[in-house]
Design a protein around this motif. Structure first.
Motif, mmCIF file in Angstrom:
data_model
loop_
_atom_site.group_PDB
_atom_site.id
_atom_site.type_symbol
_atom_site.label_atom_id
_atom_site.label_comp_id
_atom_site.label_asym_id
_atom_site.label_seq_id
_atom_site.Cartn_x
_atom_site.Cartn_y
_atom_site.Cartn_z
ATOM 1 N N MET A 231 30.666 51.585 85.397
ATOM 2 C CA MET A 231 30.278 51.212 86.746
ATOM 3 C C MET A 231 31.481 50.825 87.658
ATOM 4 O O MET A 231 32.693 50.417 86.898
ATOM 5 C CB MET A 231 29.386 49.827 86.390
ATOM 6 C CG MET A 231 28.392 49.738 87.340
ATOM 7 S SD MET A 231 27.629 47.944 87.180
ATOM 8 C CE MET A 231 25.977 48.376 86.474
ATOM 9 N N ASN A 232 31.471 50.906 88.614
ATOM 10 C CA ASN A 232 32.503 50.837 89.709
ATOM 11 C C ASN A 232 32.887 49.155 89.638
ATOM 12 O O ASN A 232 32.066 48.357 89.802
ATOM 13 C CB ASN A 232 32.013 51.202 91.101
ATOM 14 C CG ASN A 232 32.982 51.374 92.168
ATOM 15 O OD1 ASN A 232 34.269 50.773 91.655
ATOM 16 N ND2 ASN A 232 32.640 51.868 93.033
ATOM 17 N N THR A 233 34.219 49.177 89.772
ATOM 18 C CA THR A 233 34.652 47.765 89.573
ATOM 19 C C THR A 233 34.339 46.966 90.853
ATOM 20 O O THR A 233 34.207 45.935 91.118
ATOM 21 C CB THR A 233 36.244 47.589 89.583
ATOM 22 O OG1 THR A 233 36.928 48.521 90.611
ATOM 23 C CG2 THR A 233 36.733 48.018 88.009
ATOM 24 N N SER A 234 34.295 47.644 92.020
ATOM 25 C CA SER A 234 33.942 46.924 93.339
ATOM 26 C C SER A 234 32.534 46.379 92.969
ATOM 27 O O SER A 234 32.192 45.322 93.894
ATOM 28 C CB SER A 234 34.092 47.805 94.456
ATOM 29 O OG SER A 234 33.186 48.900 94.579
ATOM 30 N N ILE A 235 31.576 47.149 92.386
ATOM 31 C CA ILE A 235 30.292 46.720 92.382
ATOM 32 C C ILE A 235 30.285 45.509 91.421
ATOM 33 O O ILE A 235 29.457 44.483 91.482
ATOM 34 C CB ILE A 235 29.374 47.812 91.774
ATOM 35 C CG1 ILE A 235 29.014 49.017 92.855
ATOM 36 C CG2 ILE A 235 27.802 47.289 91.272
ATOM 37 C CD1 ILE A 235 28.454 50.220 92.606
ATOM 38 N N LEU A 236 31.033 45.569 90.329
ATOM 39 C CA LEU A 236 30.745 44.349 89.540
ATOM 40 C C LEU A 236 31.463 43.043 90.039
ATOM 41 O O LEU A 236 30.932 41.850 89.860
ATOM 42 C CB LEU A 236 31.834 44.836 88.236
ATOM 43 C CG LEU A 236 31.462 45.697 87.278
ATOM 44 C CD1 LEU A 236 32.232 46.092 86.034
ATOM 45 C CD2 LEU A 236 30.060 45.023 86.455
ATOM 46 N N VAL A 237 32.595 43.263 90.890
ATOM 47 C CA VAL A 237 32.928 42.234 91.569
ATOM 48 C C VAL A 237 31.956 41.665 92.631
ATOM 49 O O VAL A 237 31.706 40.405 92.700
ATOM 50 C CB VAL A 237 34.509 42.539 92.406
ATOM 51 C CG1 VAL A 237 34.798 41.609 93.378
ATOM 52 C CG2 VAL A 237 35.306 42.974 91.446
ATOM 53 N N PHE A 238 31.249 42.556 93.379
ATOM 54 C CA PHE A 238 30.162 42.123 94.224
ATOM 55 C C PHE A 238 29.440 41.289 93.505
ATOM 56 O O PHE A 238 28.749 40.397 93.963
ATOM 57 C CB PHE A 238 29.612 43.274 94.922
ATOM 58 C CG PHE A 238 28.769 42.790 95.785
ATOM 59 C CD1 PHE A 238 28.710 42.131 97.081
ATOM 60 C CD2 PHE A 238 27.228 43.447 95.181
ATOM 61 C CE1 PHE A 238 27.719 42.062 98.012
ATOM 62 C CE2 PHE A 238 26.124 42.830 96.175
ATOM 63 C CZ PHE A 238 26.298 42.292 97.619
ATOM 64 N N LEU A 239 28.836 41.828 92.261
ATOM 65 C CA LEU A 239 27.718 41.148 91.531
ATOM 66 C C LEU A 239 28.235 39.854 91.024
ATOM 67 O O LEU A 239 27.616 38.725 91.070
ATOM 68 C CB LEU A 239 27.210 42.123 90.316
ATOM 69 C CG LEU A 239 26.298 43.243 90.828
ATOM 70 C CD1 LEU A 239 26.345 44.341 89.528
ATOM 71 C CD2 LEU A 239 25.033 42.907 91.334
ATOM 72 N N ALA A 240 29.381 39.796 90.495
ATOM 73 C CA ALA A 240 29.982 38.467 90.105
ATOM 74 C C ALA A 240 30.134 37.462 91.259
ATOM 75 O O ALA A 240 29.836 36.240 91.012
ATOM 76 C CB ALA A 240 31.426 38.688 89.513
ATOM 77 N N ILE A 241 30.525 37.939 92.495
ATOM 78 C CA ILE A 241 30.631 37.030 93.520
ATOM 79 C C ILE A 241 29.245 36.692 93.969
ATOM 80 O O ILE A 241 28.923 35.488 94.198
ATOM 81 C CB ILE A 241 31.235 37.708 94.589
ATOM 82 C CG1 ILE A 241 33.036 37.993 94.293
ATOM 83 C CG2 ILE A 241 31.259 36.701 95.877
ATOM 84 C CD1 ILE A 241 33.630 38.611 95.303
ATOM 85 N N THR A 242 28.348 37.511 93.807
ATOM 86 C CA THR A 242 26.867 37.010 94.219
ATOM 87 C C THR A 242 26.133 36.028 93.330
ATOM 88 O O THR A 242 25.684 35.134 93.628
ATOM 89 C CB THR A 242 26.091 38.190 94.068
ATOM 90 O OG1 THR A 242 26.664 39.244 95.191
ATOM 91 C CG2 THR A 242 24.603 38.179 94.542
ATOM 92 N N VAL A 243 26.572 36.254 91.926
ATOM 93 C CA VAL A 243 26.099 35.359 90.855
ATOM 94 C C VAL A 243 26.681 33.969 91.244
ATOM 95 O O VAL A 243 26.187 33.044 90.938
ATOM 96 C CB VAL A 243 26.358 35.833 89.549
ATOM 97 C CG1 VAL A 243 25.996 35.000 88.452
ATOM 98 C CG2 VAL A 243 25.309 37.025 89.492
ATOM 99 N N LEU A 244 27.995 33.990 91.358
ATOM 100 C CA LEU A 244 28.786 32.769 91.620
ATOM 101 C C LEU A 244 28.101 31.956 92.888
ATOM 102 O O LEU A 244 28.149 30.818 92.550
ATOM 103 C CB LEU A 244 30.186 32.943 91.740
ATOM 104 C CG LEU A 244 30.826 33.269 90.587
ATOM 105 C CD1 LEU A 244 32.416 33.532 90.733
ATOM 106 C CD2 LEU A 244 30.890 32.035 89.581
ATOM 107 N N VAL A 245 28.038 32.696 94.032
ATOM 108 C CA VAL A 245 27.390 31.908 95.106
ATOM 109 C C VAL A 245 26.020 31.571 94.873
ATOM 110 O O VAL A 245 25.530 30.432 95.242
ATOM 111 C CB VAL A 245 27.450 33.123 96.152
ATOM 112 C CG1 VAL A 245 26.402 32.398 97.420
ATOM 113 C CG2 VAL A 245 28.977 33.189 96.696
ATOM 114 N N ALA A 246 25.263 32.173 94.047
ATOM 115 C CA ALA A 246 23.918 31.709 93.760
ATOM 116 C C ALA A 246 24.039 30.399 92.755
ATOM 117 O O ALA A 246 23.305 29.615 93.066
ATOM 118 C CB ALA A 246 23.154 32.924 93.128
#
Length: 188
Positions: free
Chosen positions: A1-16
């Motif tokens: 998986m692309n690291t930018s997608i992982l970073v985006f998902l991690a940020i989304t989870v943290l914000v949630a």
């Protein structure tokens, strides 16, 4: 998986997670305000239940002071019939003024002051007023914490989405903080 997608998902989870934590804190603070107000209502009910006993005892000794008994009964009814917090608090504050003035008037009735039942009842009323005062302080503390929570960034963003509004503090106007002139109350 692309690291930018992982970073985006991690940020989304943290914000949630962050949003959920802030939302839960707001709910907790709001529930504390409601619980503190519930305590005030309990003490007002206790006061309401004690007033008939106080009125009966005072009536026994002070037949000619009917106006104050009528005023206590009227204010007791106002407290009972009040629908919102503001009405109940205003009626309660007026009742507090009358009860404070009642103690001043009793100085003129030594036989009433010496009665054991009356002394016990007077102690109960005084204790109840102290409890109401403590409950008001607890309510105001809970309101301040809640208001701080919904007004401070980043909680204010979530509070805005939730449409949470600032709660009002219980305040006794300066005019009500001065000594009560019972003669004035009885003649009005």
């Amino acid at each position: 998986m692309n690291t930018s997608i992982l970073v985006f998902l991690a940020i989304t989870v943290l914000v949630a997670i962050f949003t959920i934590i802030i939302n839960n804190k707001i709910i907790f603070k709001k529930n504390q305000v409601d619980q503190a107000y519930g305590s005030i209502e309990i003490y007002l009910k206790k006061r309401f239940d004690l007033l008939p006993n106080l009125a009966a005892m005072v009536k026994k000794y002070m037949e000619h002071e009917k106006e104050i008994l009528l005023k206590v009964t009227e204010l007791r009814s106002l407290v009972e019939s009040a629908i919102d917090q503001k009405e109940k608090i205003q009626a309660s504050n007026e009742l507090t003024k009358i009860l404070g003035g009642l103690s001043i008037t009793l100085e003129n009735y030594p036989e009433l002051k010496a009665d054991k039942q009356f002394l016990h009842l007077q102690y109960e009323v005084s204790e109840m007023e102290d409890q109401i005062s403590a409950a008001r302080r607890a309510f105001n503390a809970a309101v301040v914490q809640y208001n701080n929570q919904i007004q401070m960034f980043p909680s204010s963003l979530i509070a805005g989405i939730r449409k949470d509004e600032k709660k009002l503090l219980l305040e006794i106007p300066i005019s009500d903080q001065k000594e009560v002139n019972l003669n004035q109350l009885l003649n009005s």
